[in-house]
Design a protein around this motif. Structure first.
Motif, PDB file in Angstrom:
ATOM      1  N   PHE A  75      -9.454  11.818  38.716  1.00  0.00           N
ATOM      2  CA  PHE A  75     -10.086  11.225  39.885  1.00  0.00           C
ATOM      3  C   PHE A  75     -11.560  11.623  39.956  1.00  0.00           C
ATOM      4  CE2 PHE A  75      -5.617  11.321  41.146  1.00  0.00           C
ATOM      5  CZ  PHE A  75      -5.450  10.075  41.726  1.00  0.00           C
ATOM      6  N   ARG A 127      -2.788   9.102  33.930  1.00  0.00           N
ATOM      7  CA  ARG A 127      -4.116   9.649  34.222  1.00  0.00           C
ATOM      8  C   ARG A 127      -5.240   8.607  34.101  1.00  0.00           C
ATOM      9  NH1 ARG A 127      -4.156  15.277  34.203  1.00  0.00           N
ATOM     10  NH2 ARG A 127      -6.207  15.434  33.254  1.00  0.00           N
ATOM     11  N   ASP A 130      -5.338   6.933  37.371  1.00  0.00           N
ATOM     12  CA  ASP A 130      -5.934   7.841  38.356  1.00  0.00           C
ATOM     13  C   ASP A 130      -7.463   7.817  38.241  1.00  0.00           C
ATOM     14  OD1 ASP A 130      -3.370   8.538  39.096  1.00  0.00           O
ATOM     15  OD2 ASP A 130      -3.373  10.452  38.025  1.00  0.00           O
ATOM     16  N   PRO A 151      -8.187   6.601  46.819  1.00  0.00           N
ATOM     17  CA  PRO A 151      -7.333   7.656  46.265  1.00  0.00           C
ATOM     18  C   PRO A 151      -6.201   8.059  47.206  1.00  0.00           C
ATOM     19  CG  PRO A 151      -9.632   8.162  45.851  1.00  0.00           C
ATOM     20  CD  PRO A 151      -9.607   6.985  46.791  1.00  0.00           C
ATOM     21  N   TRP A 154      -3.502   5.490  46.885  1.00  0.00           N
ATOM     22  CA  TRP A 154      -2.887   5.647  45.575  1.00  0.00           C
ATOM     23  C   TRP A 154      -1.941   6.858  45.572  1.00  0.00           C
ATOM     24  CZ3 TRP A 154      -2.045   2.738  41.583  1.00  0.00           C
ATOM     25  CH2 TRP A 154      -1.793   3.269  40.322  1.00  0.00           C
ATOM     26  N   ALA A 155      -2.403   7.964  46.143  1.00  0.00           N
ATOM     27  CA  ALA A 155      -1.571   9.162  46.195  1.00  0.00           C
ATOM     28  C   ALA A 155      -0.313   8.948  47.023  1.00  0.00           C
ATOM     29  CB  ALA A 155      -2.367  10.334  46.764  1.00  0.00           C
ATOM     30  N   ARG A 158       2.346   7.777  44.720  1.00  0.00           N
ATOM     31  CA  ARG A 158       2.588   8.597  43.526  1.00  0.00           C
ATOM     32  C   ARG A 158       3.753   9.568  43.711  1.00  0.00           C
ATOM     33  NH1 ARG A 158       1.031   6.573  38.772  1.00  0.00           N
ATOM     34  NH2 ARG A 158      -1.089   7.085  38.123  1.00  0.00           N
ATOM     35  N   TRP A 160       3.633  12.503  45.375  1.00  0.00           N
ATOM     36  CA  TRP A 160       3.198  13.892  45.365  1.00  0.00           C
ATOM     37  C   TRP A 160       3.573  14.588  46.668  1.00  0.00           C
ATOM     38  CZ3 TRP A 160      -2.348  12.270  43.575  1.00  0.00           C
ATOM     39  CH2 TRP A 160      -2.304  11.930  42.208  1.00  0.00           C
ATOM     40  N   ARG A 165      -1.263  16.314  47.389  1.00  0.00           N
ATOM     41  CA  ARG A 165      -2.171  15.279  47.890  1.00  0.00           C
ATOM     42  C   ARG A 165      -3.389  15.898  48.562  1.00  0.00           C
ATOM     43  NH1 ARG A 165       1.753  11.724  51.394  1.00  0.00           N
ATOM     44  NH2 ARG A 165       3.211  13.434  51.042  1.00  0.00           N
ATOM     45  N   VAL A 168      -5.787  17.341  45.974  1.00  0.00           N
ATOM     46  CA  VAL A 168      -6.544  16.317  45.254  1.00  0.00           C
ATOM     47  C   VAL A 168      -7.646  15.754  46.135  1.00  0.00           C
ATOM     48  CG1 VAL A 168      -6.397  13.965  44.324  1.00  0.00           C
ATOM     49  CG2 VAL A 168      -4.732  15.681  43.632  1.00  0.00           C
TER      50      VAL A 168
END
Length: 247
Positions: A75, A127, A130, A151, A154-155, A158, A160, A165, A168
């Protein structure tokens, strides 16, 4: 500066700081919806960058143990490439159309994700995907300090954990927005009146960030997921309203 203007400035700083402390992003998505009522984009955007970076730095000690630099790396790499492109667009972007398009995105996608109650763990692209999301977030970060929404969305798919999260978001937003601020200062976009406004706004930002961090620690994974989507949705309402309201 009259009392009403200062109250709006402080309200934006408190809201942006609280959301940033809570979620690791959001100074821009909250504060811009408030500050753009009293400030032109050329002043509001660098002010958001200053407050965003300050908020990220102030909450870093509380998050240090859960930061995953390997997970955040793609990212950040994509974001640092995209950020200069966004910064070059600052002088060319139509502020009303920009706010409207980003606002609509922040209304549609969080609503859809909220109603998909089944936990998601979308692995497509790995990745490289990402990094691509980071690149798009970097463009928005350089353009208006809005590095977080893409992001974050997107997270959310995912799968997470809350700490993954949040970590990130902290690393990505701190890196991209810090680089964007340095670039804007070096390019002469940040005038002295922005620094003066930042001095007035920073106490609200730091207080809000501290309160947001305390709230973050009290949330479980599901609560955090829902809060993040709600914050994105509310920021979308603010951006859409400010783009269509009579001037």
């Amino acid at each position: 500066m009259d009392l009403t203007t200062y109250a709006i400035l402080l309200a934006g700083a408190l809201a942006g700081g609280f959301v940033s402390g809570l979620s690791g992003f959001g100074t821009a998505v909250m504060a811009l919806g408030i500050w753009l009522y009293i400030l032109p984009p050329a002043i509001a955007v660098p002010l958001v960058l200053i407050c965003s970076v300050s908020s990220q730095i102030s909450t870093l000690p509380s998050m240090w143990k859960v930061l995953d630099f390997k997970l955040a790396g793609p990212f950040v790499a994509g974001g640092l490439v995209g950020m200069p492109i966004g910064a070059l667009l600052v002088a060319r972007a139509d502020p009303q159309n920009f706010k409207l398009s980003v606002g609509v995105m922040l209304l549609v996608f969080p609503t859809a994700l909220y109603f998909i109650r089944k936990p998601m763990a979308f692995r497509f692209g790995g990745r490289p995907a990402d990094a691509a999301i980071g690149f798009a977030g970097g463009i928005l970060g350089g353009l208006a300090g809005l590095s977080g929404p893409l992001p974050t969305l997107w997270a959310s798919i995912r799968g997470w954990t809350k700490d993954q999260r949040r970590g990130v978001f902290q690393i990505f937003n701190g890196s991209v927005l810090g680089a964007a601020l340095i670039l804007q200062i070096a390019s002469g976009f940040v005038k002295w009146d922005v620094f003066w406004l930042a001095m007035l706004a920073l106490p609200g930002t730091l207080i809000g960030a501290r309160l947001g961090m305390r709230t973050y620690h009290a949330l479980n994974d599901r609560n955090f997921y829902d809060v993040v989507l709600a914050l994105l949705f509310l920021s979308g309402i603010g951006l859409v309203w400010s783009s269509i309201a009579p001037r």
